[in-house]
Design an enzyme around this catalytic site. Structure first.
Site, mmCIF file in Angstrom:
data_model
loop_
_atom_site.group_PDB
_atom_site.id
_atom_site.type_symbol
_atom_site.label_atom_id
_atom_site.label_comp_id
_atom_site.label_asym_id
_atom_site.label_seq_id
_atom_site.Cartn_x
_atom_site.Cartn_y
_atom_site.Cartn_z
ATOM 1 N N LYS A 206 -14.237 5.020 -27.827
ATOM 2 C CA LYS A 206 -13.840 4.214 -26.669
ATOM 3 C C LYS A 206 -12.862 5.061 -25.840
ATOM 4 O O LYS A 206 -12.012 5.763 -26.412
ATOM 5 C CB LYS A 206 -13.164 2.936 -27.171
ATOM 6 C CG LYS A 206 -12.811 1.921 -26.087
ATOM 7 C CD LYS A 206 -12.181 0.663 -26.720
ATOM 8 C CE LYS A 206 -11.879 -0.420 -25.705
ATOM 9 N NZ LYS A 206 -11.273 -1.620 -26.334
ATOM 10 N N SER B 252 -13.499 -5.921 -24.717
ATOM 11 C CA SER B 252 -13.441 -4.786 -23.825
ATOM 12 C C SER B 252 -14.220 -3.561 -24.312
ATOM 13 O O SER B 252 -14.583 -2.720 -23.503
ATOM 14 C CB SER B 252 -11.980 -4.369 -23.620
ATOM 15 O OG SER B 252 -11.416 -3.923 -24.840
ATOM 16 N N SER C 203 -11.755 -7.606 -28.903
ATOM 17 C CA SER C 203 -12.439 -6.565 -28.130
ATOM 18 C C SER C 203 -13.395 -5.685 -28.921
ATOM 19 O O SER C 203 -14.129 -4.892 -28.323
ATOM 20 C CB SER C 203 -11.416 -5.669 -27.429
ATOM 21 O OG SER C 203 -10.935 -6.291 -26.274
#
Lengths: 490, 489
Positions: free
Chosen positions: B82, B157, B181
């Site tokens: 990420k 997210s 997330s």
């Protein structure tokens, strides 16, 4: 109406730790800009702080030294504000639970003369907390440069109660605090290097009243003389304003050391809301009694306590103790030497006068490449000094000879015994030889002899001088004195 | 071997192929790079891909293997990160304009551990800006699309991390989970995603959103693969004061041990209004499955559940307002060209550099911390957080894990919630309390809606007992394998 000043000080002291407060980057003064940095110091995305244990230990030490209450939990808060001296735009500090509370700093006011002890008083402390230092900004005409070498160094903020009442007291407070902190190896407290910085909260009130006046904070008091001058100026400014019927505004003012006045920085209305909250990146540190007890054992004697001990136990004169006691290594040197003799007061005298003089003279302050002679690399060890003094005490050499030997010992590192033997400087105590030298002196200076016989005591000194000159100072002065008196009275 | 066979394989299968010397790490890595080149225009899971560097890493891995010096089982397997996890020499944008030109000069601890394990670090994965959001619609570089339906969000997210695994662009990836997330996008994309116990995985090098809630965790097709990745990245880190000084067991090996049936809790507060009917049906089937395996279902209550969203949005935004203060236009962040003085540099750089959601949360958080409001908001939220944690403590006196849906609905359409922050915030309703309590949670695919969108179940475990949690999840996963189904792209 007469006005008096009430002053509280906020003193920031950089702790002398190997690494920064929250990361393993070295600390140091005078390094090329921005070399003592890493992701944590620079506040890069993802960097996290980790507590430096040595900084907590030193803070506890300061607290114990100054008689504070040590918090059972050391927790961290973020102080949020936008300014380029702080890479994260928040400073890790302590808000509602400082590591130390209360405590006091003993101060001494100047005496009638340097030989006379002045009055002592204890100034109360509010709190001491630990925080990280910020970077250093240098402003130019159109831009500013920032150096983060200092950022993240452990910084102790020592806050006093409004318990100081004159520039002299402020000076005495700073001196005492500095002596204590230096002697406990907390910090070198060098103001030139920014290791000790000071802000003052000043207000004035009519003499005889209790309520505090409106307080003004003075910043940028970065030298000892700056503190004294800045505080003095601000007291005068406020007193004048009061006398002229003006109102004092609660504000922060900056001391301008070159122009010697304070100018407004910001008013109360412009004060920041720092939005303090506990730093979620750091776990609180538990301080248990065992830890405190261990540090207690390592505490050095406080300078004023030492001074009282030297005066009462060792019978040192005040002037010697005041020269010694602010300097812990010098005291250690003195005590080592004194332990090897029976005359501590004389040892102190040698240390304070002769040793300090040589240390001062032999350092060329204009030549930075020259190796500085300090107590650590000084060629006269405490043992060597004790040996020299013992030679005087047992009558081997005279005081005058010793005074001449000392600089040579300082430069060469040779021992007193070595020099005395190689130069044949033993004191002459042979009765017959002294007898004849004295008789010769009297014969050569009948004038002086006559005056002494006529009751003029001082006239004997001329005769003594002649004997000493003849023996290159090696005659035993006590024996010379006795012999001259015997011969002159017969 | 066909390139598509490689990209659809699990990490465990790829390891078997590597160990059997059927394929090389370079072949595997090339296969995934080709897959990314083929499908990422549609999915947009990647913000940055350094193919050359990946091949270089794969070559090193192959050399090690040929000398019998492989570092771990994961040696040679690509892992995506990420774009909030630092990797030396790689950009880190956090999907924000303000970090457009930032390149990290250092490795996050998880990155270092992956490198030490021999993994091939591959690609920077999309997200909601600074991990704030539940759909990746808040990425400054454009949203990621759900591989199962390109008109739907992948969740967020960590939407890039989940979509990349679902689209078979990478076998494993890391995300971060602050309020769901990892788990919510795993659920929406039909893959496994796990948030470990707070403190199990070092946060050093993770661009912080909310320090007391953030935790890095794995994405994979199977629970087994997730366990494999988790055991590599877990463990105490002296660079993170909040990291736990505990021993890390070999989760992937412990999965193989037989599991005694145990008790699963069903919190009534999680099964009320707002849950999609298809989700409910899927969870019912999961319950039936566990019962058939001898597990006991215990209905229980977590009474403070309805407070978790308000508590979360006070604590997370307060911490974020401070954590994001460093992005100021002074040093490594983009500076506004319109700035003419120091205050301007801050105000305009942040004004231009941050997206709407980030600004909204920074303002909310700064307000909650303001003098005079602190006690009413932040302090009260922290106290309530303790109540939420106590709810779970009590629940775990009765049960070994808690079973809930991961998300109230399957993936929603783009724009469906982006104009209404509250409805967007509610998509994390089942996941947030786990972060507030610091507990481990895992989302495991448990079926599909009629329109073909994945549905996920969540298992919440006891602190520091990821082993048990993984084992319970594995019991289900190894017999259903919904995560092994690939979308057609």
């Amino acid at each position: 109406m007469k006005y008096e000043a009430v002053i509280g000080l906020e003193v920031h002291v950089q702790l002398d730790t190997k690494s920064k407060m929250f990361t393993r980057v070295g600390t140091g003064f005078g390094q090329p800009p921005n070399t003592l940095t890493n992701p944590v110091v620079l506040g890069l995305p993802g960097a996290l702080p980790v507590m430096n244990l040595a900084a907590i230990e030193k803070s506890i030490k300061v607290g114990l030294l100054l008689g504070c209450k040590i918090a059972p939990i050391c927790k961290w808060d973020r102080k949020n504000y936008f300014y380029p001296d702080m890479p994260k735009n928040y400073q890790i500090s302590q808000f509602d639970q400082p590591i130390c509370e209360g405590g006091e700093v003993e101060i001494e006011m100047p005496g009638e003369s340097p030989a006379v002890m002045g009055s002592h008083r204890k100034v109360e402390l509010t709190r001491i907390h630990l925080e990280e230092d910020v970077g250093k900004l240098t402003h130019y005409e159109s831009d500013s440069l920032v150096d983060y070498n200092r950022a993240g160094c452990p910084l102790l903020e020592i806050v006093s109660e409004p318990d100081l009442f004159s520039p002299d007291e402020v000076f005495a407070y700073l001196t005492s605090l500095r002596n204590s902190l230096v002697s406990a190896e907390i910090s070198d407290c060098d103001m030139e290097k920014g290791q000790l910085r000071c802000d003052a909260n000043i207000s004035v009130r009519p003499v005889g009243t209790e309520a505090l006046g409106t307080k003004v904070e003075i910043k940028n008091l970065n030298t000892i003389s700056g503190v004294r001058n800045g505080v003095e100026y601000e007291i005068k400014r406020q007193t004048k304003a009061m006398l002229e019927g003006e109102t004092i505004i609660q504000e922060t003012r900056r001391w301008n050391p070159d122009q010697k006045y304070t100018t407004p920085m910001r008013t109360k209305e412009m004060a920041h809301d720092y939005r303090y909250f506990p730093d979620p990146d750091l776990m609180p540190v538990k301080i248990d009694q065992q830890w405190i007890d261990r540090i207690k054992k390592e505490l050095p004697e406080k300078p004023f306590d030492k001074q009282r001990r030297y005066q009462s136990e060792m019978r040192l004169p005040y002037s010697s103790t005041s020269a010694l006691c602010g300097d812990r290594p010098l005291c250690e040197y003195f005590e080592k030497a004194a332990a090897l003799t029976k005359v501590p007061a004389k040892v102190a005298n040698w240390v304070v006068n002769d040793l300090l003089r040589e240390l001062g003279q032999n350092n060329d302050h204009n030549d930075p490449s020259a190796e500085t002679v300090t107590l650590d690399n000084c060629k006269i060890s405490p043992q060597a000094l004790a040996e020299l003094i013992c030679l005087i005490e047992d009558g081997t050499i005279s005081n005058n000879v010793a005074k001449e030997l000392f600089p040579e010992m300082f430069c060469s590192g040779k021992s007193a015994k070595e020099l005395v033997a190689s130069k044949g400087l033993e004191m002459k105590s042979d009765g017959d030889e002294i007898d004849s030298l004295c008789a010769e002196a009297i014969a050569k200076d009948p004038d002086a002899a006559e005056k002494f016989r006529g009751g003029k005591e001082g006239a004997i000194n001329a005769l003594k001088g002649a004997v000493m000159k003849a023996t290159r100072g090696q005659a035993n002065p006590k024996l010379v004195d006795e012999t001259l008196r015997r011969l002159l009275s017969s | 071997m066909e390139s598509s066979q490689l990209t659809s394989a699990t990490a465990t299968e790829l390891i078997d192929l590597l160990e059997g010397e059927t394929v090389s790490s370079v072949e595997i890595t090339q296969a995934f790079i080709q897959r990314i080149q083929a499908v990422d225009q549609k999915v947009h899971a990647f913000l940055h891909l350094d193919e050359e560097d990946m091949i270089k890493q794969a070559k090193s891995s192959d050399e090690r293997r040929s000398q019998g010096k492989s570092l771990t089982r994961l040696d040679g397997i690509p892992v995506g990160l990420k774009d909030v996890i630092s990797a030396e020499g790689q950009p880190l944008t956090a999907a924000s304009k303000i970090l457009e030109n930032y390149v990290s000069p250092y490795d996050a601890t998880v990155t270092r551990k992956l490198k030490e394990a021999g993994a091939v670090i591959g690609g920077r994965l999309n997200l909601d800006e600074f991990a704030m959001g539940s759909s990746t619609e808040n990425s400054a570089y454009g949203p990621t699309r759900n591989p199962w339906n390109l008109d739907c969000v992948p969740g967020g997210s960590s939407g890039g991390s989940s979509a990349a695994v679902a689209a078979r662009e990478i076998p494993l990836s890391l995300g971060s989970d602050t309020g769901g997330s990892i788990r919510q996008p795993a659920s929406l994309c039909g893959v496994v995603g796990m948030k470990p116990t707070y403190g199990m995985v070092s946060r050093y090098g993770l661009a912080a959103f909310a320090s007391s809630l953030d935790q890095i965790g794995p994405f994979a097709q199977t629970v087994e693969d997730a366990a494999l990745l988790l055991e590599i990245i877990s463990g105490h880190d002296p660079l993170d004061s909040t990291s736990y000084p505990s021993h890390v067991p070999s989760y992937s090996r412990e999965l193989k041990a037989p599991l005694e049936p145990c008790k699963l809790g069903l919190p009534q507060e999680f099964f009320g209004e707002g849950m999609d009917e298809e989700v409910r049906k899927s969870i019912d089937l999961v319950i039936e499955f566990y019962k058939s395996k001898g597990f006991e279902m215990v209905e229980l209550s977590l009474p403070s559940t309805d407070l978790s969203i308000p508590v979360y949005y006070v604590i997370a935004t307060a911490e974020a307002s401070s954590n994001l203060a460093r992005y100021d236009g002074i040093r490594y962040t983009s500076r506004s060209e319109k700035a003419s003085n120091a205050i301007d540099v801050y105000a305009k750089s942040r004004g231009e550099g941050f997206g709407e959601e980030v600004k909204r949360r920074c303002i909310l958080g700064a307000y909650a911390l303001s003098s005079g409001y602190y006690d009413a908001y932040y302090l009260r939220a922290q106290k309530t957080r303790t109540l939420i944690r106590q709810d779970f403590d009590q629940a775990f006196e009765q049960v070994d894990a808690i079973l809930t849906p991961t998300s109230p609905t399957p993936a929603f359409r783009f724009g469906e919630k982006s104009d209404n922050p509250i409805s967007m915030y509610l998509s994390d309703i089942y996941t947030i309390s786990t972060n507030l309590a610091g507990l481990p949670g895992i989302s495991v695919p448990c079926g599909f809606s009629q329109s073909g969108l994945p549905i996920g179940m969540q298992l919440i475990g006891q602190a520091l007992n990821e082993s048990k949690l993984l084992s319970i999840a594995h019991v289900y996963d190894q017999e259903h394998n919904y995560g092994r189904k690939a979308p057609s792209l």
